[in-house]
Design an enzyme around this catalytic site. Structure first.
Site, PDB file in Angstrom:
ATOM      1  N   SER A 131       0.833  -1.203   0.000  1.00 12.27           N
ATOM      2  CA  SER A 131       0.000   0.000   0.000  1.00 12.27           C
ATOM      3  C   SER A 131       0.873   1.261   0.000  1.00 12.27           C
ATOM      4  O   SER A 131       1.653   1.465  -0.928  1.00 12.27           O
ATOM      5  CB  SER A 131      -0.956  -0.048   1.194  1.00 12.27           C
ATOM      6  N   ASP A 177      -9.169  -4.375  -5.751  1.00 12.31           N
ATOM      7  CA  ASP A 177      -8.669  -3.330  -4.851  1.00 12.31           C
ATOM      8  C   ASP A 177      -9.497  -2.056  -5.034  1.00 12.31           C
ATOM      9  O   ASP A 177      -9.534  -1.487  -6.126  1.00 12.31           O
ATOM     10  CB  ASP A 177      -7.194  -3.058  -5.173  1.00 12.31           C
ATOM     11  N   HIS A 209      -7.231  -5.193  -1.749  1.00 12.55           N
ATOM     12  CA  HIS A 209      -6.072  -4.398  -1.348  1.00 12.55           C
ATOM     13  C   HIS A 209      -5.248  -5.086  -0.269  1.00 12.55           C
ATOM     14  O   HIS A 209      -4.038  -4.872  -0.168  1.00 12.55           O
ATOM     15  CB  HIS A 209      -6.566  -3.040  -0.835  1.00 12.55           C
TER      16      HIS A 209
END
Length: 262
Positions: A131, A177, A209
């Site tokens: 991320s 995601d 995600h």
């Protein structure tokens, strides 16, 4: 001439997809109070007395090292010294995470125990992150062309142009995601990387995600293969990257593309 960096047996799909590799692993805590420039972490390293490439891994926004711990242990078990870090605060932005990844590499080389330092080849370093940690991975790769590999996992960054990166980069995205959608993050990041470098884009099928936060066969397999190929210069692993996984219906991989051959 034999490659002096080759470590471990000849690789197979089964070896790379297993929960752990051929090396037994020890771990060492990097105290937050002894860490300069990052929030401490855990170092995983092969027990076998040899020298290895080193990898630093950052968690994502609001995450701790626990969210990427499985990767630290998995990658170390294939013959790397790996640190999974806590960031100074869990809200740190990508460029801060880049600085902290860099500080973590320095810590392993200079300040860790002799058992760790003696096992690191400081000329062979790599970074990974999830991320915002993936965004930090891209940022550090753009600043340190001496790195041997970078692997952003479902990466997030406001910057979409990474044409200055000169480091072999594997970007892993996830088709479901909604936090860092591949259409606005992973794919344009990959497309912006220069075609002159070794690069690959792997998009997980049916994944969100947070896919990198739990043990994942595909992430583990291709992350290890990428690090082996570019940190260890071990061409035994090229077979897994070129042509790479098949994509399409009913597979675990939605899409794979690269600048093969490498």
């Amino acid at each position: 001439m034999a490659n002096p960096y080759e470590r471990g047996p000849n690789p197979t799909d089964a070896l790379l997809e297993a929960r752990s590799g051929p090396f037994s692993v020890s771990e060492e805590r990097a105290s937050r109070f002894g860490a300069d420039g990052f929030g401490g972490g855990t170092i995983y390293y092969p027990r076998e007395n040899n020298t290895y490439g080193a990898v630093a891994i950052s968690p994502g926004y609001t995450g701790t090292q626990a969210s990427v711990a499985w990767l630290g242990e998995r990658i170390a078990s294939h013959g790397f010294v790996v640190i999974t870090i806590d960031t100074n605060t869990t809200l740190d932005q990508p460029d801060s995470r880049a600085r902290q990844l860099n500080a973590a590499l320095d810590y392993m080389i200079n300040d860790a125990s002799s058992a760790v330092r003696s096992r690191i080849d400081s000329s062979r370093l790599a970074v990974m992150g999830h991320s915002m940690g993936g965004g930090g991975t891209l940022r550090l790769a753009s600043q340190r062309p001496d790195l041997k590999a970078a692997i952003p996992l479902t990466p997030w960054h406001l910057n979409k142009n990474w044409s200055s990166v000169r480091v072999p980069t594997l970007i892993i995205g996830a088709d479901l995601d909604t936090i860092a959608p591949v259409l606005t993050h992973a794919r344009p990041f990959y497309n912006s990387l220069p075609t002159s470098i070794s690069k690959a884009y792997l998009e997980l099928d049916g994944a969100t995600h947070f896919a990198p936060n739990i043990p994942n066969k595909i992430i583990g397999k291709y992350s290890v293969a990428w690090l082996k190929r570019f940190v260890d210069n071990d061409t035994r692993y090229t077979q897994f990257l070129c042509p790479g996984p098949r994509d399409g219906l009913f597979g675990e991989v939605e899409e794979y593309r690269s600048t093969c051959p490498f």
